[in-house]
Write an enzyme that holds these catalytic residues in place. Structure first.
Site, PDB file in Angstrom:
ATOM      1  N   ASP A  11      -4.873  11.270   4.581  1.00 17.65           N
ATOM      2  CA  ASP A  11      -3.922  12.315   4.197  1.00 17.65           C
ATOM      3  C   ASP A  11      -3.950  12.451   2.683  1.00 17.65           C
ATOM      4  O   ASP A  11      -3.792  11.457   1.959  1.00 17.65           O
ATOM      5  CB  ASP A  11      -2.500  11.936   4.640  1.00 17.65           C
ATOM      6  CG  ASP A  11      -2.306  12.141   6.138  1.00 17.65           C
ATOM      7  OD1 ASP A  11      -3.202  12.724   6.778  1.00 17.65           O
ATOM      8  OD2 ASP A  11      -1.266  11.712   6.665  1.00 17.65           O
ATOM      9  N   ASP A 130      -1.524  19.226  18.796  1.00 14.45           N
ATOM     10  CA  ASP A 130      -0.451  18.234  18.886  1.00 14.45           C
ATOM     11  C   ASP A 130       0.275  18.466  20.201  1.00 14.45           C
ATOM     12  O   ASP A 130       0.814  19.548  20.434  1.00 14.45           O
ATOM     13  CB  ASP A 130       0.540  18.399  17.725  1.00 14.45           C
ATOM     14  CG  ASP A 130      -0.073  17.975  16.396  1.00 14.45           C
ATOM     15  OD1 ASP A 130      -0.835  16.980  16.380  1.00 14.45           O
ATOM     16  OD2 ASP A 130       0.186  18.648  15.380  1.00 14.45           O
TER      17      ASP A 130
END
Lengths: 270, 205
Positions: A11, A130
């Site tokens: 990230d 997701d």
């Protein structure tokens, strides 16, 4: 034989790696380019940069990070986060990314998958999904109904339900031109108790393209089960690598001992 | 000097970066007159053979590629840059390709994931083990593949490297100075860089 891929995910916010990476001594632990080089040396099969930068001003920083990485690391690189148009895709691919990963923007505008695939080829377009399991109780005859999963967007602090069935969305994404699917179980994510194997297997078995398992890994055995029981083609993980709970060579050694084909890199010791 | 053909292939920048990384001087061009004089030519590629052929035709490059190969100049085709060397392709309806290597571009059989994406082993043909392209890279090393189609070549003696995905297919072709790889050396880590370095050395001879 095609080997199964082990993919670390970083990230990145405003050009810096967040969610600390604890193992890097005498180096800049927040520098994504250096971390990419280290994971490459250890035998990562691909790398994913996920840009969590909020402002568009800072997106240019990500382009620079990708460009610097592509000059030093010669394995496939995927960039996700903040990609809303095919021009955004173009900027990342031009900078050196091999693939772009899209999630919320694809739900908002599925046409974007098709446009991206037409302009750059399906091999560049990764659909990231997701999904959260719909609670299903047994019915009056005590027959458990088949499991279902729904797609969410904006995952993180404020996930938004879309009402889309995850299996249908995966199928549709592939029809539109997605070349790979990254499947993240929101139920498993962060739990370190393993992938949602049923979700993985269900989707992997209905789409022709490779499926990458994400979310929930706590051990090499979780990865093994994702690949074998979940029928995943590749596994993606963040924390267990960043915190050095396990290294990539350790994971690959574990998988190889159990007969899973993996790419072993010379000089990378478990 | 390595000339890299610029016809819009998405992996062009990464091919150039990798060649520069192994010390090559690179000239990127789409001008037929310049390509014709190339002492060493690289044809990158991703995507579909039909689009690639259309781009090459539009830019007037198909004949000069054949000329460079006919002159025995070192040539490297990568991925779709390998496939377009064949006679024809079955991708999105049959169509002609460059015809420099007799063979047909066919889709992988079903019953497995298509495209093949990932690292797979390349086994060298017995007679090619000591070819300078493979110097310092053991047979059986993994390279990175992304493709749904493969080259079904008519002459098995051209198959310098073979890989298996559902069926055995040619992953490296060599005929004199003409070289082609189905995998992406520019994305195949240390082995891929070594292969590019070997190609650069072979070009300088």
């Amino acid at each position: 034989m095609l080997t199964r891929r082990i993919i670390p995910c970083l990230d990145v916010k405003a050009g810096r790696v967040v969610k600390g990476v604890s193992f890097v001594n005498h180096r800049d632990a927040g520098n994504p380019v250096e971390l990419a080089a280290i994971y490459n040396q250890e035998g990562a099969d691909e790398l994913v940069f996920y840009d969590i930068t909020a402002s568009s001003d800072e997106r240019q920083i990500m382009v620079d990070v990708v460009e610097q990485t592509a000059r030093q690391v010669f394995i496939p690189l995927t960039v996700g986060g903040g990609i809303r148009t095919t021009d955004d895709m173009y900027r990342m691919l031009r900078a050196g990314a091999d693939k772009v990963s899209i999630n919320t923007a694809a739900v908002m505008n599925p046409q974007m998958i098709e446009d991206g695939a037409r302009r750059f080829g399906s091999q560049c377009i990764v659909l990231s999904i997701d999904a959260r399991r719909v609670p299903t109780g047994a019915d009056e005859h005590d027959q458990a109904s088949p499991p279902q999963w729904r797609v969410f967007t904006h995952t993180g602090a404020n996930p938004r339900p879309t009402g889309l069935d995850a299996v249908e969305w995966a199928r549709r994404g592939v029809e539109l031109g997605a070349g790979e699917i990254v499947l993240n179980s929101m139920d498993a994510d962060g739990q370190q108790t393993g992938y949602d194997l049923e979700l993985l297997r269900t989707i992997s078995d209905v789409v022709e393209v490779p499926v990458i398992a994400s979310g929930g890994v706590g051990s090499p055995d979780d990865m093994y089960r994702g690949l074998i029981d979940g029928h995943a083609d590749a596994v993606l993980a963040a924390s267990i690598f960043h915190f050095r709970t396990y290294t990539i060579p350790q994971v690959k050694a574990y998988l190889a001992e159990r007969g899973v084909p993996v790419r072993r890199v010379e000089g990378a010791t478990a | 000097m390595i000339t890299v053909l610029n016809y819009g292939a998405g992996n062009l920048p990464n091919v150039v970066r990798a060649l520069e990384h192994v010390g090559a001087q690179v000239l990127v061009t789409e001008v037929p007159e310049v390509v014709r004089e190339a002492t060493s030519l690289v044809l990158p590629g991703v995507g579909a053979t039909r689009d690639t052929m259309q781009s090459l035709q539009r830019l007037g490059l198909t004949e000069v590629i054949a000329q460079v190969v006919a002159r025995g100049r070192p040539f490297l085709g990568i991925c779709v840059g390998m496939q377009v060397l064949c006679t024809e392709s079955e991708e999105f309806g049959n169509h002609s390709c460059l015809g420099l290597v007799p063979g047909v571009v066919r889709r992988f059989p079903g019953g497995q994931k298509v495209p093949q994406i990932g690292w797979n082993q390349v086994q060298y043909a017995e007679s090619m083990r000591s070819h300078p392209l493979f110097a310092h890279i053991p047979s059986g090393s993994e390279f990175y593949f992304v493709h749904s189609y493969y080259c079904d070549v008519a002459d098995p003696s051209l198959v310098a490297g073979q890989t298996t995905y559902g069926l055995p297919f040619p992953s490296v072709l060599i005929r004199d100075q003409l070289i082609a790889t189905q995998f992406h050396p520019e994305k195949s880590g240390t082995c891929g860089l070594q292969l590019l370095r070997n190609f650069v050395l072979l070009s300088e001879q």
